[in-house]
Scaffold this motif. Sequence first.
Motif, PDB file in Angstrom:
ATOM      1  N   LEU A   3       1.034   6.968   0.241  1.00 52.87           N
ATOM      2  CA  LEU A   3       0.229   5.840  -0.216  1.00 52.87           C
ATOM      3  C   LEU A   3       0.396   5.639  -1.729  1.00 52.87           C
ATOM      4  O   LEU A   3       0.600   6.611  -2.462  1.00 52.87           O
ATOM      5  N   VAL A  62      -5.757  12.836   2.977  1.00 47.79           N
ATOM      6  CA  VAL A  62      -5.138  11.625   2.410  1.00 47.79           C
ATOM      7  C   VAL A  62      -4.302  12.032   1.200  1.00 47.79           C
ATOM      8  O   VAL A  62      -4.804  12.662   0.272  1.00 47.79           O
ATOM      9  N   SER A 115      -8.414   2.351  -1.078  1.00 51.48           N
ATOM     10  CA  SER A 115      -9.118   1.959   0.135  1.00 51.48           C
ATOM     11  C   SER A 115      -9.442   3.167   1.007  1.00 51.48           C
ATOM     12  O   SER A 115     -10.544   3.284   1.542  1.00 51.48           O
ATOM     13  N   ARG A 116      -8.484   4.118   1.148  1.00 52.91           N
ATOM     14  CA  ARG A 116      -8.714   5.309   1.965  1.00 52.91           C
ATOM     15  C   ARG A 116      -9.768   6.214   1.316  1.00 52.91           C
ATOM     16  O   ARG A 116     -10.600   6.821   2.000  1.00 52.91           O
ATOM     17  N   ARG A 152       0.801  -1.219   0.000  1.00 54.35           N
ATOM     18  CA  ARG A 152       0.000   0.000   0.000  1.00 54.35           C
ATOM     19  C   ARG A 152       0.835   1.272   0.000  1.00 54.35           C
ATOM     20  O   ARG A 152       0.272   2.363  -0.003  1.00 54.35           O
TER      21      ARG A 152
END
Length: 572
Positions: free
Chosen positions: A415, A480, A422-423, A407
């Motif tokens: 990331l 993120v 996924s986030r 990941r």
Amino acid sequence: MTHPTRFRGQSLRTQISVVFAVLVIALAAAMSLGFGELLKLRVQRDASQALHTVADNASRQLAQGLFERSRVTQVLADAPGIWERGLDSAEVRQLLARSQAIDPHSLWIGVADAQGVVRAATKGLLEGESVRERPWFVAGLAQLHVGDVHPAKLLEKLLPPNASGEPYRFVDFAAPIRSGQTTVGVLGMHGSWEWTREVLESLAPIGIQGASVDLFVFDRTGKLIFSPPEYRSQLEAGNQRLPVPLTVATRESGTPPATVVAWADGKDYLTASVRMEARNAPSDLGWHIVARERVEVAFADADRAVRLALAIGLLAAVLAAALAWIAARRLSEDLYVLADAASRVESGKPGATIPLVTHNRDVHQLSSALSSMTERLIAAHEAMEDKVRLRTLELEAANRALDLQARTDALTGLLNRRGFDSRMEFALALARRSGRPLSLISVDVDHFKRVNDSFGHEAGDEVLRRMAQTLQQRLRASDVIARLGGEEFAVVLPDTDLAGARAIAQSIVESMAAQEDPLVGRITVSAGISSLRAQQDSVHEMLRRSDAALYEAKGQGRNRVCVEPETGPALK
């Protein structure tokens, strides 16, 4: 004279000693075999579960790899603005070359027009030739397609020899290229089967005494399509099929994690089979991942545990028999005490032990020996449980490390695409449930190819690292940040509307423009912004709109921020 008569003629000391010795030997043997069998069953069960875990992990890795490659094919085919300049434009060729550089296992990526003529391809292979009869082209005209493994045909003589020395085998990925409602061509990608070998070899652990766990892949019909090279010829000669029925080779079948099966080479193996659960419908190829280990290797610890328990029990029994020979006086009373305690131990009652009897020295020694024997067996059992727990923890830690590595982008520490997906899905679900705004920024380094071409890839890597540091400094801990690939970054901004996202993106653009690299000079970036519009909005749609805005920023001269067109109400 009969044997009972001779026995009755012996002294009470002899009679009691003989009876006691026989009782102790039988009890020690029963306890040893009982504990040994319990240990054996526990070790065999753990070995079976561990083998199933290896097969399951391999299945998940292969399913994820097929999903990611099919998604990359779909994203490339849907890339806005690229195909409008023609299927053989310079931009298309650059896109194909960059995609192949990102994934070296993509041995060929090409674009064929609606008539099946290859218009552009990596390294110019097959350009101008017709592929209209190839299954991937026929299926790719209609929808996203993932084809099962097959030998190379047209490309076999055009590619350099395979590093493994074996013939090339491909897994095909194809997706339609559309202009409005019209399909103008097909994007095809031939993935090397070597990718599967590398994944499986990296997941096969080293077992007992250096013997490895072997991993195999069977197709949906049960035919062997992957085997370690050292076994391939023998298994193919024996027409090896899937060693368990197709109907039970699933995670939810209710069958044991692994069973002992005879293979085509005539040997018995502890075998676990897991059906690969695809991440999307096109990549559901019906593969079965099988892990096997020689029975004598898989159950070696169990056999040693039984032998050790039996040896300890026999040794204790011999010692007890020797002590019993001198246990005559006051032994009857002590026998009841010891026999009762032994029954509790044999029945497995918690806290049951052999007491120390102190009526005389001989009986005290005997009870002490029995107590020590019991403690050693229990200690051996607990030590084996500790060893199993330790191995389980090590396997869990290794799986966590593999997941983190899968990941995270190695260059920037951010990331990667898998971690971002996924986030982003989590942030999107949270925004839908709470009704709060959510924005997405796509950031791309301007003229990054010039940096690599002029100053080398090390300078380009340093630019990407500096870009990652700038993003981390300018954004909140709740945001993120991910590197999607190449020079493209993405930022997810929870609780942020378009206006707030624009201000943040502008500060990022200005911060990068204000920096001066001693080697490369001033580096600028462009950014595109999209925001969550409705409950049915998806990650794919938000990425598509932010990418479209990013391309608009590029088209307006770069070093700027563009916001998605106001085509619908964003969530407030």
